[in-house]
Design a protein around this motif. Structure first.
Motif, PDB file in Angstrom:
ATOM      1  N   VAL A 148       0.284  -1.194  -0.406  1.00 47.58           N
ATOM      2  CA  VAL A 148      -0.107  -0.172   0.268  1.00 47.58           C
ATOM      3  C   VAL A 148       0.791   1.285  -0.276  1.00 47.58           C
ATOM      4  CG1 VAL A 148      -2.114   0.883   1.628  1.00 47.58           C
ATOM      5  CG2 VAL A 148      -1.835  -1.483   1.067  1.00 47.58           C
ATOM      6  N   SER A 159      -7.176  -6.127  -9.815  1.00 45.61           N
ATOM      7  CA  SER A 159      -6.410  -5.601  -8.449  1.00 45.61           C
ATOM      8  C   SER A 159      -6.783  -4.530  -8.684  1.00 45.61           C
ATOM      9  CB  SER A 159      -5.235  -5.607  -9.123  1.00 45.61           C
ATOM     10  OG  SER A 159      -4.276  -4.689  -9.757  1.00 45.61           O
ATOM     11  N   ALA A 160      -6.009  -3.654  -7.871  1.00 43.30           N
ATOM     12  CA  ALA A 160      -6.241  -2.135  -7.326  1.00 43.30           C
ATOM     13  C   ALA A 160      -5.209  -1.564  -8.301  1.00 43.30           C
ATOM     14  CB  ALA A 160      -5.113  -1.891  -6.250  1.00 43.30           C
ATOM     15  N   HIS A 161      -4.517  -2.102  -9.451  1.00 40.42           N
ATOM     16  CA  HIS A 161      -3.459  -1.953 -10.418  1.00 40.42           C
ATOM     17  C   HIS A 161      -3.833  -1.140 -11.649  1.00 40.42           C
ATOM     18  CE1 HIS A 161      -0.138  -2.978  -7.698  1.00 40.42           C
ATOM     19  NE2 HIS A 161      -0.682  -4.504  -7.833  1.00 40.42           N
ATOM     20  N   GLN A 204      -6.147   3.329  -3.221  1.00 41.04           N
ATOM     21  CA  GLN A 204      -5.505   3.041  -1.389  1.00 41.04           C
ATOM     22  C   GLN A 204      -6.781   2.522  -0.571  1.00 41.04           C
ATOM     23  OE1 GLN A 204      -4.055   6.486  -0.371  1.00 41.04           O
ATOM     24  NE2 GLN A 204      -2.564   6.931  -1.769  1.00 41.04           N
ATOM     25  N   GLN A 258      -6.741  -0.987  -2.087  1.00 39.47           N
ATOM     26  CA  GLN A 258      -6.069  -1.475  -1.984  1.00 39.47           C
ATOM     27  C   GLN A 258      -5.651  -2.929  -0.290  1.00 39.47           C
ATOM     28  OE1 GLN A 258      -3.469  -2.969  -4.419  1.00 39.47           O
ATOM     29  NE2 GLN A 258      -3.223  -4.239  -2.776  1.00 39.47           N
ATOM     30  N   SER A 259      -6.592  -1.671  -0.117  1.00 37.85           N
ATOM     31  CA  SER A 259      -6.020  -1.846   1.601  1.00 37.85           C
ATOM     32  C   SER A 259      -6.977  -3.284   1.814  1.00 37.85           C
ATOM     33  CB  SER A 259      -6.628  -0.767   2.534  1.00 37.85           C
ATOM     34  OG  SER A 259      -8.057  -0.673   2.879  1.00 37.85           O
ATOM     35  N   ASP A 314      -6.017  -6.070   0.712  1.00 40.99           N
ATOM     36  CA  ASP A 314      -4.997  -7.024   1.498  1.00 40.99           C
ATOM     37  C   ASP A 314      -5.472  -7.729   1.996  1.00 40.99           C
ATOM     38  OD1 ASP A 314      -2.756  -5.689   0.024  1.00 40.99           O
ATOM     39  OD2 ASP A 314      -2.492  -3.766   1.386  1.00 40.99           O
TER      40      ASP A 314
END
Length: 147
Positions: free
Chosen positions: A33, A118-120, A136, A139-140, A143
């Protein structure tokens, strides 16, 4: 004449140097992150997971990310490690312009996240702060799902 040659050589060297320099990157924290100075940490809130569920299955709530225009927070629903849905829990909405940007950007970000798994993902033009907050927070959530 010599001045012109020296000046063009100097400018060319400067341009090459600038093109070789990488853009500034924010530090990467545990789990990949990245945090900018505008983020605020908060507890993770996974839901829908239990000891009997396969890894990466359930709904995972991402951190609320404070942006210049308001807080962005999402919850990602995963099935066997695949993103099946992303729900926006909080988005900037203090005025009509914020609401207009959110209505335009958030569905696109969700569609991209599900497509990329994904967060990409790329930011939406005109909604840079909202996009970064979304990425962000997503992504958290990912995770937490350990995917």
């Amino acid at each position: 004449m010599r001045r012109a040659v020296l000046a063009s050589t100097g400018i060319s060297a400067l341009i090459v140097t600038l093109l070789a320099v990488k853009p500034h990157q924010f530090p990467v924290l545990a789990g990949g992150v990245t945090r900018t100075p505008t983020t605020s940490p908060s507890p993770h809130t996974p839901t829908g997971t239990s000891s009997g569920s396969p890894a990466g299955t359930g709904t995972f709530t991402g951190d609320p990310i404070d942006t210049q225009y308001g807080t962005v927070q999402v919850a990602a629903t995963l099935q066997a490690g695949k993103i099946t849905a992303v729900k926006v829990l909080q988005a900037p909405n203090q005025n009509g312009r914020d609401q207009q940007i959110a209505a335009y950007a958030l569905p696109r970000l969700t569609q991209e996240a599900i497509g990329a798994q994904s967060a990409h993902i790329d930011s939406v033009s005109g909604a840079s702060y909202t996009s970064q907050g979304y990425i962000q927070s997503l992504q958290s959530a990912l995770d937490q799902a350990h995917v």
